[in-house]
Write a protein that holds these residues in place. Sequence first.
Motif, PDB file in Angstrom:
ATOM      1  N   LEU A 182       0.828  -1.208   0.000  1.00 38.97           N
ATOM      2  CA  LEU A 182       0.000   0.000   0.000  1.00 38.97           C
ATOM      3  C   LEU A 182       0.862   1.258   0.000  1.00 38.97           C
ATOM      4  CD1 LEU A 182      -2.695   1.468   0.174  1.00 38.97           C
ATOM      5  CD2 LEU A 182      -2.686   1.087   2.651  1.00 38.97           C
ATOM      6  N   ALA A 183       1.958   1.246   0.744  1.00 38.21           N
ATOM      7  CA  ALA A 183       2.845   2.418   0.794  1.00 38.21           C
ATOM      8  C   ALA A 183       3.379   2.758  -0.595  1.00 38.21           C
ATOM      9  CB  ALA A 183       3.992   2.167   1.766  1.00 38.21           C
ATOM     10  N   GLY A 184       3.815   1.744  -1.324  1.00 39.16           N
ATOM     11  CA  GLY A 184       4.324   1.983  -2.672  1.00 39.16           C
ATOM     12  C   GLY A 184       3.248   2.456  -3.624  1.00 39.16           C
ATOM     13  N   ALA A 185       2.079   1.843  -3.544  1.00 39.43           N
ATOM     14  CA  ALA A 185       0.984   2.215  -4.440  1.00 39.43           C
ATOM     15  C   ALA A 185       0.458   3.612  -4.141  1.00 39.43           C
ATOM     16  CB  ALA A 185      -0.151   1.192  -4.321  1.00 39.43           C
ATOM     17  N   ALA A 186       0.358   3.958  -2.851  1.00 35.75           N
ATOM     18  CA  ALA A 186      -0.164   5.280  -2.488  1.00 35.75           C
ATOM     19  C   ALA A 186       0.808   6.384  -2.901  1.00 35.75           C
ATOM     20  CB  ALA A 186      -0.423   5.345  -0.980  1.00 35.75           C
ATOM     21  N   THR A 187       2.115   6.126  -2.813  1.00 32.64           N
ATOM     22  CA  THR A 187       3.104   7.111  -3.262  1.00 32.64           C
ATOM     23  C   THR A 187       2.981   7.338  -4.764  1.00 32.64           C
ATOM     24  OG1 THR A 187       4.614   6.460  -1.485  1.00 32.64           O
ATOM     25  CG2 THR A 187       5.561   7.696  -3.316  1.00 32.64           C
ATOM     26  N   LEU A 188       2.825   6.254  -5.513  1.00 29.46           N
ATOM     27  CA  LEU A 188       2.620   6.378  -6.958  1.00 29.46           C
ATOM     28  C   LEU A 188       1.341   7.160  -7.248  1.00 29.46           C
ATOM     29  CD1 LEU A 188       3.119   5.665  -9.956  1.00 29.46           C
ATOM     30  CD2 LEU A 188       1.878   3.515  -9.527  1.00 29.46           C
ATOM     31  N   ALA A 189       0.264   6.821  -6.554  1.00 30.69           N
ATOM     32  CA  ALA A 189      -1.015   7.510  -6.770  1.00 30.69           C
ATOM     33  C   ALA A 189      -0.901   8.992  -6.461  1.00 30.69           C
ATOM     34  CB  ALA A 189      -2.101   6.870  -5.895  1.00 30.69           C
ATOM     35  N   ALA A 190      -0.143   9.326  -5.411  1.00 35.10           N
ATOM     36  CA  ALA A 190       0.033  10.731  -5.034  1.00 35.10           C
ATOM     37  C   ALA A 190       0.785  11.491  -6.118  1.00 35.10           C
ATOM     38  CB  ALA A 190       0.774  10.823  -3.703  1.00 35.10           C
ATOM     39  N   TRP A 191       1.836  10.897  -6.641  1.00 34.79           N
ATOM     40  CA  TRP A 191       2.609  11.564  -7.704  1.00 34.79           C
ATOM     41  C   TRP A 191       1.753  11.758  -8.951  1.00 34.79           C
ATOM     42  CZ3 TRP A 191       6.880  14.242  -7.384  1.00 34.79           C
ATOM     43  CH2 TRP A 191       7.559  14.596  -8.549  1.00 34.79           C
ATOM     44  N   GLN A 192       0.928  10.758  -9.263  1.00 32.60           N
ATOM     45  CA  GLN A 192       0.027  10.888 -10.398  1.00 32.60           C
ATOM     46  C   GLN A 192      -0.991  12.013 -10.167  1.00 32.60           C
ATOM     47  OE1 GLN A 192      -1.546   6.906 -10.583  1.00 32.60           O
ATOM     48  NE2 GLN A 192      -0.054   6.254 -12.100  1.00 32.60           N
ATOM     49  N   ALA A 193      -1.504  12.096  -8.948  1.00 36.07           N
ATOM     50  CA  ALA A 193      -2.472  13.153  -8.633  1.00 36.07           C
ATOM     51  C   ALA A 193      -1.822  14.527  -8.752  1.00 36.07           C
ATOM     52  CB  ALA A 193      -3.027  12.952  -7.223  1.00 36.07           C
ATOM     53  N   LEU A 194      -0.585  14.634  -8.292  1.00 36.48           N
ATOM     54  CA  LEU A 194       0.136  15.904  -8.390  1.00 36.48           C
ATOM     55  C   LEU A 194       0.352  16.274  -9.849  1.00 36.48           C
ATOM     56  CD1 LEU A 194       1.570  18.166  -6.803  1.00 36.48           C
ATOM     57  CD2 LEU A 194       3.651  16.786  -6.896  1.00 36.48           C
ATOM     58  N   ALA A 220      -1.480  15.467 -12.282  1.00 33.95           N
ATOM     59  CA  ALA A 220      -2.772  15.803 -12.888  1.00 33.95           C
ATOM     60  C   ALA A 220      -3.370  17.088 -12.323  1.00 33.95           C
ATOM     61  CB  ALA A 220      -3.755  14.648 -12.678  1.00 33.95           C
ATOM     62  N   GLY A 221      -2.664  17.713 -11.379  1.00 29.90           N
ATOM     63  CA  GLY A 221      -3.130  18.979 -10.819  1.00 29.90           C
ATOM     64  C   GLY A 221      -4.063  18.841  -9.635  1.00 29.90           C
ATOM     65  N   SER A 222      -4.256  17.610  -9.110  1.00 27.59           N
ATOM     66  CA  SER A 222      -5.129  17.387  -7.948  1.00 27.59           C
ATOM     67  C   SER A 222      -4.274  17.449  -6.681  1.00 27.59           C
ATOM     68  CB  SER A 222      -5.842  16.038  -8.062  1.00 27.59           C
ATOM     69  OG  SER A 222      -6.639  15.994  -9.219  1.00 27.59           O
ATOM     70  N   VAL A 223      -4.011  18.660  -6.226  1.00 28.44           N
ATOM     71  CA  VAL A 223      -3.018  18.868  -5.178  1.00 28.44           C
ATOM     72  C   VAL A 223      -3.467  18.282  -3.839  1.00 28.44           C
ATOM     73  CG1 VAL A 223      -1.702  20.601  -3.912  1.00 28.44           C
ATOM     74  CG2 VAL A 223      -2.185  20.939  -6.340  1.00 28.44           C
ATOM     75  N   GLU A 224      -4.713  18.542  -3.445  1.00 24.61           N
ATOM     76  CA  GLU A 224      -5.161  18.038  -2.141  1.00 24.61           C
ATOM     77  C   GLU A 224      -5.185  16.513  -2.122  1.00 24.61           C
ATOM     78  OE1 GLU A 224      -8.937  18.186   0.968  1.00 24.61           O
ATOM     79  OE2 GLU A 224      -8.845  19.629  -0.679  1.00 24.61           O
ATOM     80  N   ARG A 225      -5.649  15.903  -3.227  1.00 25.31           N
ATOM     81  CA  ARG A 225      -5.656  14.444  -3.284  1.00 25.31           C
ATOM     82  C   ARG A 225      -4.244  13.894  -3.184  1.00 25.31           C
ATOM     83  NH1 ARG A 225      -6.220  11.395  -8.110  1.00 25.31           N
ATOM     84  NH2 ARG A 225      -7.198  13.189  -9.111  1.00 25.31           N
ATOM     85  N   ALA A 226      -3.290  14.563  -3.834  1.00 25.64           N
ATOM     86  CA  ALA A 226      -1.889  14.138  -3.751  1.00 25.64           C
ATOM     87  C   ALA A 226      -1.399  14.173  -2.306  1.00 25.64           C
ATOM     88  CB  ALA A 226      -1.022  15.037  -4.629  1.00 25.64           C
ATOM     89  N   TRP A 227      -1.715  15.268  -1.612  1.00 28.52           N
ATOM     90  CA  TRP A 227      -1.255  15.405  -0.229  1.00 28.52           C
ATOM     91  C   TRP A 227      -1.833  14.289   0.646  1.00 28.52           C
ATOM     92  CZ3 TRP A 227       2.410  18.518   1.757  1.00 28.52           C
ATOM     93  CH2 TRP A 227       2.523  18.568   3.154  1.00 28.52           C
ATOM     94  N   ARG A 248       6.785  22.588  -2.660  1.00 28.63           N
ATOM     95  CA  ARG A 248       7.487  23.450  -3.630  1.00 28.63           C
ATOM     96  C   ARG A 248       6.506  24.024  -4.634  1.00 28.63           C
ATOM     97  NH1 ARG A 248      11.062  22.311  -8.100  1.00 28.63           N
ATOM     98  NH2 ARG A 248       9.432  20.911  -8.863  1.00 28.63           N
ATOM     99  N   ASP A 249       5.668  23.164  -5.205  1.00 35.93           N
ATOM    100  CA  ASP A 249       4.713  23.620  -6.219  1.00 35.93           C
ATOM    101  C   ASP A 249       3.647  24.539  -5.637  1.00 35.93           C
ATOM    102  OD1 ASP A 249       6.182  22.024  -7.860  1.00 35.93           O
ATOM    103  OD2 ASP A 249       4.593  20.590  -8.310  1.00 35.93           O
ATOM    104  N   ALA A 250       3.390  24.393  -4.321  1.00 37.52           N
ATOM    105  CA  ALA A 250       2.389  25.230  -3.663  1.00 37.52           C
ATOM    106  C   ALA A 250       2.951  26.590  -3.252  1.00 37.52           C
ATOM    107  CB  ALA A 250       1.830  24.514  -2.433  1.00 37.52           C
ATOM    108  N   GLY A 251       4.241  26.817  -3.503  1.00 37.40           N
ATOM    109  CA  GLY A 251       4.840  28.104  -3.158  1.00 37.40           C
ATOM    110  C   GLY A 251       5.521  28.140  -1.808  1.00 37.40           C
ATOM    111  N   ARG A 252       5.898  26.964  -1.262  1.00 40.95           N
ATOM    112  CA  ARG A 252       6.617  26.890   0.005  1.00 40.95           C
ATOM    113  C   ARG A 252       7.931  26.136  -0.192  1.00 40.95           C
ATOM    114  NH1 ARG A 252       3.218  30.014   0.780  1.00 40.95           N
ATOM    115  NH2 ARG A 252       1.750  30.245   2.541  1.00 40.95           N
TER     116      ARG A 252
END
Length: 376
Positions: free
Chosen positions: A159-171, A173-180, A211-215
């Motif tokens: 799950l850890a590996g899959a969720a990290t991949l999913a987060a990067w994909q969400a980022l 695709a521009g879905s920032v909150e889902r990525a977080w 970084r992408d969020a300006g921090r």
Amino acid sequence: MGMGLRSARKARGWSQDRLIFEMERYAQQRLMEIASTASLKTYVSEWENGKRAISERYATILRPLLGVTDAELRGETEGLSFQQADGYEDLLDRIDSARSISESMVQTFLDQTELLRTMDRQMGAAGLVDQVTGHLARMEDALTFAVLPGTRRPIATALAGAATLAAWQALDAGSVERAWRQYELAKRAAQDADAPLYLAHAMGEQAYVLRDAGRPAMAVELIQDAQRTHAERQSPRLKAWLSAAEAELCATVGMDADARRALERAAAMLPGGDEPRDADMASIFLNGGHLARWRGNVLAMLGDSEAMEELYAALGTADPSFVRARSGLHSDLTQAHLARGELDQARSHLQQARLLANRTGSVRYRRRVELLTGRL
């Protein structure tokens, strides 16, 4: 009309509040839009009292949740009868099912993640949202009812590996909150699995959200913290990856000397050979060719003239299956040529970057292309 829903709910041993909770959880896992909790309370009461028909939108949620057919849900089956289930019996059934998950099932989870990873880097993340969301939901459900450590750890690691991949994909695709949120899921799973490599990697990628969020300064702090997280248990390749990421994030905030030192550490730690992955961690890709591209990116951000040579060398050896990464490489070359005032070459690479970003549907790279376009 509502007797079917009421009977099925009671057979599960669920109150109306529990049904609403399960509906909301089901919808959230599958990114479905449903009414508010207050409205759902009204709907359920009206459904069960025959004052409102169950729309197909909600029937698609209720049928799999309650394990009933459409006719049973709507009370259209003659002699409808559900055997009252004990809540503990249902719980124990799910615990027993989780306990019986074999090594082959965990391997199936890993194989599915690998397939999604391959599809992502070649075609982009935009078309994979439903598949990835369902994949995570299945693993989360398995982990929820896995009790003993020997059962939990393999599932949590997957799950850890899959969720990290999913987060990067969400980022991407521009879905920032889902990525977080998915990075947070990855970190929790990694901690549950006692898998420090996956924890540090999730933290490292999460720094890019900041970084992408300006921090960017906070992003640097997070990537440095990731390197200190069980550093003694991190593999050399992961340490090199984290150092390269730190170099990029330092370059973002103009920390020239820190960025260069981080690049030197990455080169020193990276194992030799062309193999880009570790046997015990499939989540990262990094070999000499990948690091050369990363180094060129960092040097271009710092305005270093050496960036050009590094980037063209990386372009010549780039794996063609990394389509999205090639968009980034052409963007880096655009930036490097712009720094030297070579506008024709910059336009040529920018056109390639745009085509590849559009091909993969990458919102992040499209945004970068637009920023570079404004400088031409």
